[in-house]
Design an enzyme around this catalytic site. Structure first.
Site, PDB file in Angstrom:
ATOM      1  N   ASP A 147       0.831  -1.204   0.000  1.00 35.22           N
ATOM      2  CA  ASP A 147       0.000   0.000   0.000  1.00 35.22           C
ATOM      3  C   ASP A 147       0.868   1.257   0.000  1.00 35.22           C
ATOM      4  O   ASP A 147       1.485   1.600   1.012  1.00 35.22           O
ATOM      5  CB  ASP A 147      -0.902  -0.006   1.233  1.00 35.22           C
ATOM      6  N   ASP A 203      -1.742   5.421  -5.548  1.00 33.51           N
ATOM      7  CA  ASP A 203      -2.053   4.560  -4.408  1.00 33.51           C
ATOM      8  C   ASP A 203      -2.283   3.118  -4.875  1.00 33.51           C
ATOM      9  O   ASP A 203      -3.323   2.802  -5.442  1.00 33.51           O
ATOM     10  CB  ASP A 203      -3.300   5.091  -3.687  1.00 33.51           C
TER      11      ASP A 203
END
Length: 431
Positions: free
Chosen positions: A54, A248
């Site tokens: 992440d 992201d």
């Protein structure tokens, strides 16, 4: 079991005096829908667990023994190197969140380990893991300013890497392979690669084009333009980037602010105006309905246009480069085997629109990243895109492929070589 992968990596911006530069390549599993995760060892002896990769958060998080609906979990009592800091933590993500406590322990990679890494142990969570989760935690790779409860009490992975392995440059790259390849065929096995310390030339083709990281929080960048089928969205850069634009890997879709979303959808509707073969309904664009497509009809990926996101070039902000998003990346198939439904007159494939609206900000999620190897060069505050080598087949009849357009001056009009030469309209660059 942790699997050793031997690679040759290109190191970017490294300044190591003596010794050997440390790089490591890790196998990723997963897909855009469930996320991409890596298998690591935590504790002593290490417990093998899967962590979602992440770039939109900074904490390392793992399910503890009190977590429900997830297996395996991390048992601190079985680790001789675990230390409980007795600090509680609550983190809310864009979807779901958890409450737990902070501890420190040893994180085992393939050829090295990192001790004293702060880990948030989940006690209770909400809407966090989903149904039948494939991963048990999160490997946060963003900057320290996002650490919870604060960077004063939590040590990030990169803080500890710099202290213990200073011969590893602060660069990593992600190759996230798509669930559907650029030719509309199922792409198995899914997954990808993560390189710590550099980028593997085998993971991309052509050049790497970089854009500045404008804020060290998330991986914040700037959008300079967006085009649909070769036509620019008539929106000022300041409106496109209102709040923040981030890259992201932990988000499945692209999210854009309301104004940019309206501009993209307006151009998509104009693109389909007058066509008889397909008129996507409004509720498809809004995300409230799926699009049923006759599996025996013309290839859906030949019908929808390419969407291109433009970024200022690192080192020369008067120039921009484009990152194309062919429909294979923004049309997400939710029923890959087809079903019989009256809505399309036979056997159908169901699709959802992988670009979604949010009130402010832009999140460039992993469906955009699927076409590229993305380089997160923390040493030089820049983020790079290069066309991926993820199992792309040599089929020349389809040309809507991921592509990074070569840098051109903003202000014009300007002619770009995208899929074929297209004349773009231009607007002012104000950010």
């Amino acid at each position: 079991m942790l699997q050793l992968l031997v690679v040759v990596a290109v190191v970017l911006g490294a300044d190591v005096i003596g010794g050997t530069i440390l790089t490591e390549t890790l196998q990723l599993e997963g897909s855009p829908e469930i996320g991409y995760y890596v298998e690591l060892g935590l504790g002593t002896p290490y417990q093998v667990l899967s962590f979602l990769v992440d770039t939109g958060s900074s904490n390392i998080v793992i399910a503890g023994t009190q977590s429900e609906g997830v297996s395996p979990t991390f048992d601190p009592s079985r680790s001789s190197t675990f230390t409980n800091t007795h600090r509680t933590v609550t983190i809310n993500y864009s979807q779901g969140g958890f409450t737990g406590y902070i501890g420190t322990d040893r994180l085992q990679f393939i050829s090295f380990d990192v001790s004293g890494v702060s880990v948030a142990i989940i006690k209770t969570s909400w809407n966090f893991f989903g149904v039948n989760p494939q991963w048990q935690g999160i490997l946060g790779l963003a900057y320290d300013s996002l650490l919870e409860p604060s960077s004063d009490v939590v040590h990030s992975l990169y803080q500890m890497l710099q202290l213990q392995h200073s011969n590893m440059p602060a660069v990593f790259s992600l190759q996230l392979c798509p669930a559907i390849d650029i030719y509309g065929e199922r792409n198995y096995p899914r997954g990808g690669k993560m390189v710590l310390g550099g980028v593997d030339p085998a993971h991309y083709t052509g050049d790497i084009f970089y854009t500045p990281i404008v804020k060290k929080q998330y991986y914040n960048v700037l959008l300079s333009n967006v085009s649909v089928g070769g036509v620019m969205v008539p929106l000022e850069c300041s409106e496109m980037n209102k709040e923040a634009t981030i890259v992201d890997s932990g988000t499945s879709d692209v999210f854009v602010n309301d104004a940019l979303f309206r501009g993209i959808v307006k151009l998509l509707k104009a693109y389909f105006k007058g066509r008889d073969d397909i008129v996507p309904p409004d509720d498809f664009w809004s995300g409230s309905a799926q699009l049923a497509w006759n599996a025996n009809h013309v290839n859906i990926f030949d019908v929808f246009p390419v969407i291109t996101f433009y970024f200022p070039l690192h080192g020369n902000s008067s120039m921009q480069f484009g990152v194309t998003m062919p429909p294979q990346l923004y049309l997400r198939e939710v029923d890959p085997d087809g079903e019989v439904t009256s809505s399309c007159g036979g056997e159908c494939n169901m699709f959802v629109f992988g670009i979604r609206s949010k009130s402010t900000g832009v999140i460039l999620g992993n469906n955009l990243m699927n076409g590229y190897t993305v380089v997160f060069d923390r040493d030089n505050a820049r983020l790079g895109f290069a066309v991926t080598t993820c199992q792309l087949r040599d089929k020349t009849e389809l040309h809507d492929q991921p592509k990074v357009t070569h840098p051109e001056h903003r202000g014009g009009p300007t002619k770009y070589a995208l899929l074929h030469d297209v004349m773009f309209t231009t607007h002012r660059w104000l950010c």
